[in-house]
Write a protein that holds these residues in place. Structure first.
Motif, short mmCIF file in Angstrom:
data_model
loop_
_atom_site.label_atom_id
_atom_site.label_comp_id
_atom_site.label_asym_id
_atom_site.label_seq_id
_atom_site.Cartn_x
_atom_site.Cartn_y
_atom_site.Cartn_z
N THR A 106 60.69 94.32 -22.10
CA THR A 106 59.50 93.53 -21.81
C THR A 106 58.27 94.36 -22.14
OG1 THR A 106 59.55 94.29 -19.51
CG2 THR A 106 60.61 92.19 -19.99
N SER A 107 57.23 93.70 -22.58
CA SER A 107 56.03 94.41 -23.02
C SER A 107 55.25 94.93 -21.82
CB SER A 107 55.15 93.49 -23.86
OG SER A 107 54.74 92.37 -23.08
N VAL A 108 54.59 96.06 -22.02
CA VAL A 108 53.71 96.64 -21.02
C VAL A 108 52.32 96.73 -21.64
CG1 VAL A 108 53.24 98.65 -19.58
CG2 VAL A 108 55.60 97.96 -20.03
N ALA A 109 51.31 96.23 -20.96
CA ALA A 109 49.99 96.17 -21.56
C ALA A 109 48.91 96.39 -20.50
CB ALA A 109 49.78 94.82 -22.25
N PHE A 110 47.71 96.75 -20.97
CA PHE A 110 46.54 96.83 -20.11
C PHE A 110 45.81 95.49 -20.13
CE2 PHE A 110 47.10 101.36 -20.96
CZ PHE A 110 46.87 101.90 -19.71
N ALA A 111 45.23 95.14 -19.01
CA ALA A 111 44.44 93.90 -18.92
C ALA A 111 42.96 94.26 -18.91
CB ALA A 111 44.82 93.12 -17.66
N TYR A 112 42.20 93.60 -19.77
CA TYR A 112 40.75 93.81 -19.84
C TYR A 112 40.06 92.51 -19.45
CZ TYR A 112 42.32 97.51 -23.05
OH TYR A 112 42.96 98.57 -23.63
N ARG A 113 38.87 92.66 -18.94
CA ARG A 113 38.07 91.45 -18.70
C ARG A 113 37.57 90.93 -20.05
NH1 ARG A 113 32.71 92.82 -19.25
NH2 ARG A 113 32.16 95.01 -18.91
N ARG A 114 37.30 89.67 -20.10
CA ARG A 114 36.89 89.03 -21.35
C ARG A 114 35.59 89.68 -21.87
NH1 ARG A 114 38.51 84.24 -23.33
NH2 ARG A 114 39.41 83.68 -21.31
N GLY A 115 35.59 90.04 -23.14
CA GLY A 115 34.41 90.64 -23.76
C GLY A 115 34.22 92.12 -23.43
N PHE A 116 35.28 92.79 -22.97
CA PHE A 116 35.17 94.21 -22.63
C PHE A 116 34.82 95.01 -23.89
CE2 PHE A 116 37.23 98.39 -21.67
CZ PHE A 116 36.39 98.75 -20.61
N PRO A 117 33.71 95.78 -23.89
CA PRO A 117 33.22 96.41 -25.13
C PRO A 117 34.11 97.55 -25.64
CG PRO A 117 31.87 97.08 -23.27
CD PRO A 117 32.79 96.01 -22.75
N LEU A 118 34.86 98.20 -24.79
CA LEU A 118 35.66 99.36 -25.21
C LEU A 118 37.11 99.00 -25.57
CD1 LEU A 118 34.46 101.98 -22.56
CD2 LEU A 118 33.63 101.64 -24.90
N ARG A 119 37.41 97.72 -25.61
CA ARG A 119 38.80 97.32 -25.84
C ARG A 119 39.33 97.83 -27.18
NH1 ARG A 119 41.20 91.12 -26.23
NH2 ARG A 119 43.23 91.74 -27.05
N SER A 120 38.59 97.68 -28.24
CA SER A 120 39.07 98.09 -29.57
C SER A 120 39.29 99.60 -29.64
CB SER A 120 38.08 97.66 -30.65
OG SER A 120 36.80 98.26 -30.41
N LYS A 121 38.43 100.38 -29.00
CA LYS A 121 38.59 101.84 -29.03
C LYS A 121 39.82 102.26 -28.21
CE LYS A 121 33.67 102.87 -29.61
NZ LYS A 121 32.49 103.57 -29.06
N ILE A 122 39.99 101.65 -27.05
CA ILE A 122 41.15 101.99 -26.22
C ILE A 122 42.44 101.58 -26.91
CG2 ILE A 122 42.30 101.54 -24.04
CD1 ILE A 122 39.56 101.26 -22.76
N ASP A 123 42.44 100.39 -27.55
CA ASP A 123 43.63 99.94 -28.26
C ASP A 123 44.01 100.89 -29.39
OD1 ASP A 123 43.88 97.79 -26.63
OD2 ASP A 123 43.02 96.33 -28.03
N LYS A 124 43.00 101.42 -30.09
CA LYS A 124 43.27 102.36 -31.18
C LYS A 124 43.90 103.64 -30.65
CE LYS A 124 40.28 102.72 -34.47
NZ LYS A 124 39.06 103.07 -35.25
N VAL A 125 43.38 104.15 -29.54
CA VAL A 125 43.93 105.38 -28.95
C VAL A 125 45.36 105.15 -28.48
CG1 VAL A 125 43.69 107.03 -27.07
CG2 VAL A 125 41.66 106.29 -28.32
N LEU A 126 45.59 104.03 -27.80
CA LEU A 126 46.93 103.72 -27.30
C LEU A 126 47.91 103.54 -28.45
CD1 LEU A 126 46.13 101.26 -24.38
CD2 LEU A 126 46.79 103.65 -24.22
N ARG A 127 47.47 102.92 -29.54
CA ARG A 127 48.36 102.70 -30.68
C ARG A 127 48.76 104.03 -31.31
NH1 ARG A 127 45.10 99.89 -33.36
NH2 ARG A 127 45.57 97.95 -32.28
N ARG A 128 47.81 104.96 -31.43
CA ARG A 128 48.12 106.26 -32.00
C ARG A 128 49.07 107.05 -31.10
NH1 ARG A 128 42.21 108.38 -34.25
NH2 ARG A 128 42.08 106.93 -36.02
#
Length: 202
Positions: A106-128
């Motif tokens: 099953t997938s494990v993920a972080f939940a962000y509030r809608r329009g969270f400005p740092l989502r793309s940066k955090i996703d990039k770090v987590l992906r790496r």
């Protein structure tokens, strides 16, 4: 294969479990519990519902699991964490996990509030981090005692067909090494006694 004890387990899959009528703990309110309650009666989860035990007292569930009052149907992360914790406390491995899983990952993920400005940066770090296997490595370091409690060789059925491993030859290697050492000792003893006898001759 002559030196490994073979243990017959009460169950090693969900099919085996529902045929044993062993009480099985399923934590109340979890995804597993909800799926079990909504499953058709003739399905595996529906049949498990008849022997399930559910409550929210996790320490009690772990204690009763160790005492043999019930089995437990839970996720891999939870089961490995419990095995790690029990080994730290008791230096023993009283539990085992079935080799056959019932659900896939099953997938494990972080939940962000809608329009969270740092989502793309955090996703990039987590992906790496995930690509380099760092989260998995850190997780395994936190449950390193689980490796001491793995029982694959001991719980494999005695009539199972499998390729031979290096561990299957340990007994033969031990006998061979013992014979070599014994013959070397006999040779050295005879050599020493022969020299001593030659020195003492008139």
């Amino acid at each position: 294969m002559l030196i490994l004890p073979k243990l017959r387990l009460p169950f090693d899959s969900m099919e085996d479990l529902v045929q044993t009528n062993i009480p099985t703990y399923v934590s109340d309110g979890t995804m597993l519990h909800q799926a079990m309650m909504e499953a058709p009666p003739d399905s595996l989860l529906g049949r498990l519902r008849a022997q399930s035990v559910s409550y929210l007292d996790i320490p009690r569930a772990i204690r009763e699991l160790m005492e043999g009052h019930h089995a437990s149907f839970t996720g891999r992360v939870v089961s490995q964490s419990v095995i790690h914790m029990i080994f730290e406390q008791t230096k023993s491995c009283p539990l085992y996990t079935a080799k056959e899983t019932f659900w896939g990952g099953t997938s494990v993920a972080f939940a962000y509030r809608r329009g969270f400005p740092l989502r793309s940066k955090i996703d990039k770090v987590l992906r790496r981090l995930t690509e380099f296997g760092i989260p998995e490595h850190l997780y395994r370091e936190q449950i390193k005692n689980v490796r001491k409690c793995q029982m694959d060789d001991f719980t494999r059925p005695s009539d199972a067909l499998r390729p031979l491993d290096l561990g299957d030859f340990y007994g033969v290697f031990s006998v061979y090494a013992g014979g070599i050492i014994l013959s070397l000792l006999v040779f050295l003893t005879e050599n020493f006694l022969g020299r001593r006898a030659r020195r003492t001759r008139p």
